[in-house]
Design an enzyme around this catalytic site. Sequence first.
Site, PDB file in Angstrom:
ATOM      1  N   ASP A  82       0.864  -1.195   0.000  1.00 29.61           N
ATOM      2  CA  ASP A  82       0.000   0.000   0.000  1.00 29.61           C
ATOM      3  C   ASP A  82       0.891   1.234   0.000  1.00 29.61           C
ATOM      4  OD1 ASP A  82      -2.484   1.499   0.219  1.00 29.61           O
ATOM      5  OD2 ASP A  82      -1.898   1.932   2.276  1.00 29.61           O
ATOM      6  N   SER A  83       0.299   2.374  -0.328  1.00 31.19           N
ATOM      7  CA  SER A  83       1.045   3.629  -0.290  1.00 31.19           C
ATOM      8  C   SER A  83       1.473   3.977   1.139  1.00 31.19           C
ATOM      9  CB  SER A  83       0.179   4.752  -0.853  1.00 31.19           C
ATOM     10  OG  SER A  83      -0.986   4.881  -0.064  1.00 31.19           O
ATOM     11  N   TYR A 110      -0.824   8.544  -2.482  1.00 29.38           N
ATOM     12  CA  TYR A 110      -0.829   8.294  -3.922  1.00 29.38           C
ATOM     13  C   TYR A 110      -2.081   8.893  -4.585  1.00 29.38           C
ATOM     14  CZ  TYR A 110       2.879   4.658  -4.026  1.00 29.38           C
ATOM     15  OH  TYR A 110       4.058   3.953  -3.981  1.00 29.38           O
ATOM     16  N   GLY A 111      -3.115   9.099  -3.759  1.00 31.07           N
ATOM     17  CA  GLY A 111      -4.455   9.388  -4.296  1.00 31.07           C
ATOM     18  C   GLY A 111      -4.547  10.635  -5.138  1.00 31.07           C
ATOM     19  N   CYS A 115      -4.295  -1.487  -2.118  1.00 30.25           N
ATOM     20  CA  CYS A 115      -4.442  -0.051  -2.318  1.00 30.25           C
ATOM     21  C   CYS A 115      -5.326   0.127  -3.545  1.00 30.25           C
ATOM     22  CB  CYS A 115      -3.064   0.558  -2.554  1.00 30.25           C
ATOM     23  SG  CYS A 115      -3.096   2.307  -2.994  1.00 30.25           S
ATOM     24  N   ASN A 116      -6.444   0.812  -3.352  1.00 30.31           N
ATOM     25  CA  ASN A 116      -7.363   0.996  -4.477  1.00 30.31           C
ATOM     26  C   ASN A 116      -6.749   1.868  -5.561  1.00 30.31           C
ATOM     27  OD1 ASN A 116     -10.417   0.056  -3.699  1.00 30.31           O
ATOM     28  ND2 ASN A 116      -9.188   0.518  -1.900  1.00 30.31           N
ATOM     29  N   THR A 117      -5.989   2.876  -5.139  1.00 27.92           N
ATOM     30  CA  THR A 117      -5.403   3.801  -6.119  1.00 27.92           C
ATOM     31  C   THR A 117      -4.405   3.051  -7.005  1.00 27.92           C
ATOM     32  OG1 THR A 117      -5.635   5.510  -4.434  1.00 27.92           O
ATOM     33  CG2 THR A 117      -4.278   6.044  -6.341  1.00 27.92           C
ATOM     34  N   GLU A 141      -3.416   9.294   8.033  1.00 27.21           N
ATOM     35  CA  GLU A 141      -1.946   9.257   8.088  1.00 27.21           C
ATOM     36  C   GLU A 141      -1.407  10.173   9.192  1.00 27.21           C
ATOM     37  OE1 GLU A 141       0.583   7.694   5.876  1.00 27.21           O
ATOM     38  OE2 GLU A 141      -1.016   6.360   5.221  1.00 27.21           O
ATOM     39  N   CYS A 190     -11.082   2.800  -0.571  1.00 35.45           N
ATOM     40  CA  CYS A 190      -9.719   3.190  -0.206  1.00 35.45           C
ATOM     41  C   CYS A 190      -9.417   2.456   1.086  1.00 35.45           C
ATOM     42  CB  CYS A 190      -9.624   4.699   0.008  1.00 35.45           C
ATOM     43  SG  CYS A 190      -8.034   5.201   0.717  1.00 35.45           S
ATOM     44  N   THR A 191      -8.264   1.801   1.129  1.00 34.56           N
ATOM     45  CA  THR A 191      -7.984   0.932   2.269  1.00 34.56           C
ATOM     46  C   THR A 191      -7.708   1.720   3.553  1.00 34.56           C
ATOM     47  OG1 THR A 191      -5.688   0.787   1.499  1.00 34.56           O
ATOM     48  CG2 THR A 191      -7.184  -0.980   0.854  1.00 34.56           C
ATOM     49  N   HIS A 192      -7.549   3.025   3.446  1.00 32.58           N
ATOM     50  CA  HIS A 192      -7.409   3.843   4.654  1.00 32.58           C
ATOM     51  C   HIS A 192      -8.759   4.086   5.355  1.00 32.58           C
ATOM     52  CE1 HIS A 192      -3.454   4.803   3.075  1.00 32.58           C
ATOM     53  NE2 HIS A 192      -3.177   5.571   4.116  1.00 32.58           N
TER      54      HIS A 192
HETATM   55  N1  DGL Z   1      -4.948   3.408   0.656  1.00 36.58           N
HETATM   56  C1  DGL Z   1      -4.928   3.831  -0.697  1.00 36.58           C
HETATM   57  C2  DGL Z   1      -6.157   3.365  -1.462  1.00 36.58           C
HETATM   58  O1  DGL Z   1      -6.732   2.350  -1.135  1.00 36.58           O
HETATM   59  C3  DGL Z   1      -4.700   5.272  -1.031  1.00 36.58           C
HETATM   60  C4  DGL Z   1      -4.114   6.187  -0.060  1.00 36.58           C
HETATM   61  C5  DGL Z   1      -3.302   7.259  -0.727  1.00 36.58           C
HETATM   62  O2  DGL Z   1      -3.873   8.247  -1.243  1.00 36.58           O
HETATM   63  O3  DGL Z   1      -2.104   7.078  -0.757  1.00 36.58           O
HETATM   64  O4  DGL Z   1      -6.542   3.999  -2.420  1.00 36.58           O
END
Ligand code: DGL
Length: 278
Positions: free
Chosen positions: A15-16, A47-48, A78-80, A163, A197-199
Amino acid sequence: MLTLPDAPGPIGVFDSGFGGLTILRSIRQAIPDADYIYLGDNARAPYGTRSFDIVYRFTLQAVEYLFSRGCHLVILACNTASAKALRTIQQRDLARLDPDRRVLGVIRPTVEAVGRYSRNGNIGVFGTPGTVASKSYDIEIAKLHPDFHVFSQACPMWVPLVENREANDPGADYFVDKYIRQLFGQCPDIDSLILGCTHYPLLLDKIRRFLPEGVALLSQGEIVAESLVDYLRRHPEIDRKITRGGNATYLTTDDAEHFSSLASVFMDVDVRASRVEL
Ligand code: DGL
């Protein structure tokens, strides 16, 4: 050309930053005897808001790194990264790196599961600006559930809240309420919601508090874990390439102590991370 170790190795989870830990936790519950390497690219998160090209390049570096550490299977938790890098890596890079290794994402299994939840076909998706702009959920849902309608809302403030350890603080309420209102402003009859988004599971208590009653909330961690168990059952040649010691190694591209203290909270176990360069 990389020289990759052929011996069985751990499952790589990438993940990011911290978000993929929500996926790792569920996968470890489902497959506790496997070994895992978690890699968070915290130094370059989020990353988003980054472009396709940059997310692809960073993700490819992470995949190559995890392969070089002995992983035959890498989950982009990570979805992104799944939205912006997975397809190119699967279709172009794997042939060059090692056609027998696998990289899987989190979007496809989530879309496969959404049909089990929705009664009226109105699906809400929360995601990073990158995931929403990629339209990956719209495209995948249209393939599997052509009658469904997808309403997406980018939530640029949610990842920074997580974060920066602000997820449980009262200041986060404003942004949780705001994006929920914006989503339901597009369609008040959404009956199933994807936290794309996994966050975002780290904001779950607050999201539940502001969500209209009766909306089903998909739990991506459990869905991905269930899908992985099924995948390994169907692919014994990959299953055989996973070592079974029940261990998890945590790597971050940023400060290891900071990662360890926050990851220990997410995982409910003592995490000791190491710093790596990609
Ligand atoms: N956790 C990441 C996701 O699932 C993105 C978080 C990020 O923006 O880095 O998209």
